[in-house]
Design an enzyme around this catalytic site. Structure first.
Site, PDB file in Angstrom:
ATOM      1  CG  ASP A  19      -2.321  -1.029   1.465  1.00 29.89           C
ATOM      2  OD1 ASP A  19      -1.129  -1.425   0.386  1.00 29.89           O
ATOM      3  OD2 ASP A  19      -2.403  -1.098   1.763  1.00 29.89           O
ATOM      4  CE  LYS A  23      -4.949   2.060   3.197  1.00 29.58           C
ATOM      5  NZ  LYS A  23      -3.820   1.246   3.764  1.00 29.58           N
ATOM      6  CE  LYS A  60      -6.960  -1.546   3.180  1.00 29.04           C
ATOM      7  NZ  LYS A  60      -5.168  -2.796   3.301  1.00 29.04           N
TER       8      LYS A  60
END
Length: 226
Positions: A96, A159, A189
């Site tokens: 990430d 995300k 996300k």
């Protein structure tokens, strides 16, 4: 839409510890809990991956995710790429990355796309790259631009948040806008500030396909179908 029961939602969760004072014992406990609950993955800081020698054995089928450029994103693209490369070499299944939101604010989408692509080159399939856009700091137009840049660079997910920014974490509006922009081509996300079942359910209903949370057990215990 995923049926909203505890087992199904658990499979959408990145069970997370990114606190700065995390110890190897914390990571071992996180892995054991994730395996027992049946979460999709754990998400930990990169220097903690090798801190538990039997981490992969503890996880079993649970994936291992980590972060890069965290939490500010104010690192060079080369530094982020190197961090991602080392994490993958040490066994990370997913990375990430935090973007430099200043590039968006300056209108430099080309540089933003290039930095995401540089990291993605070090996170090849079947590994996944999630792009943290820190949505609470962005306008709607900037959220859309960040999602488009992520897709153009070959990312697998967008995300919302690090959970570390004073502006806040995930919002239903941001998740809806992100989901509309990527149109199912990328995952979405939601992360940051999701602490109970109602919050998790709202993010899923808005279009989130993965959740980044630390309060996993409390969230799942709140399921009416638990």
């Amino acid at each position: 839409m995923t049926e909203l029961n505890a087992a199904a939602v658990a499979k959408m969760i990145d069970h997370t510890i990114l606190k700065t004072d995390a110890t190897p014992a914390d990571i071992a406990a996180l892995a054991d809990e994730a395996a027992a609950i049946g979460t999709y993955s754990i998400c930990i800081s990169p220097n903690m991956i090798a801190s538990v020698p039997d981490l992969k054995e503890r996880l079993g089928e649970v994936k291992l995710a980590t972060v890069c450029g965290f939490p500010s994103g104010k690192h060079t693209a080369a530094m982020k790429a190197a961090e991602a490369r080392e994490s993958v070499a040490h066994g990370a299944d997913e990375v990430d990355m935090v973007i430099d939101t200043g590039l968006l604010k300056a209108g430099n989408v080309e540089a933003l796309t290039a930095e995401i692509a540089a990291v993605k080159a070090e996170v090849p399939a079947p590994h996944l790259l999630k792009v943290i856009i820190e949505s609470a700091t962005l306008t709607d137009d900037e959220i859309v631009a960040a999602c488009k840049a992520s897709e153009a660079a070959g990312a697998d997910y967008v995300k919302t948040s690090t959970g570390f920014h004073a502006a806040g974490g995930a919002s239903v509006h941001a998740v809806e806008l992100m989901a509309q922009t990527v149109g199912g081509r990328l995952g979405v996300k939601a992360s940051g500030g999701i602490r109970d079942w109602a919050g998790a359910a709202a993010m899923i209903e808005a279009g989130a396909t993965r959740l980044g949370v630390s309060a996993t057990k409390a969230i799942l215990d709140g399921s009416p179908q638990a």
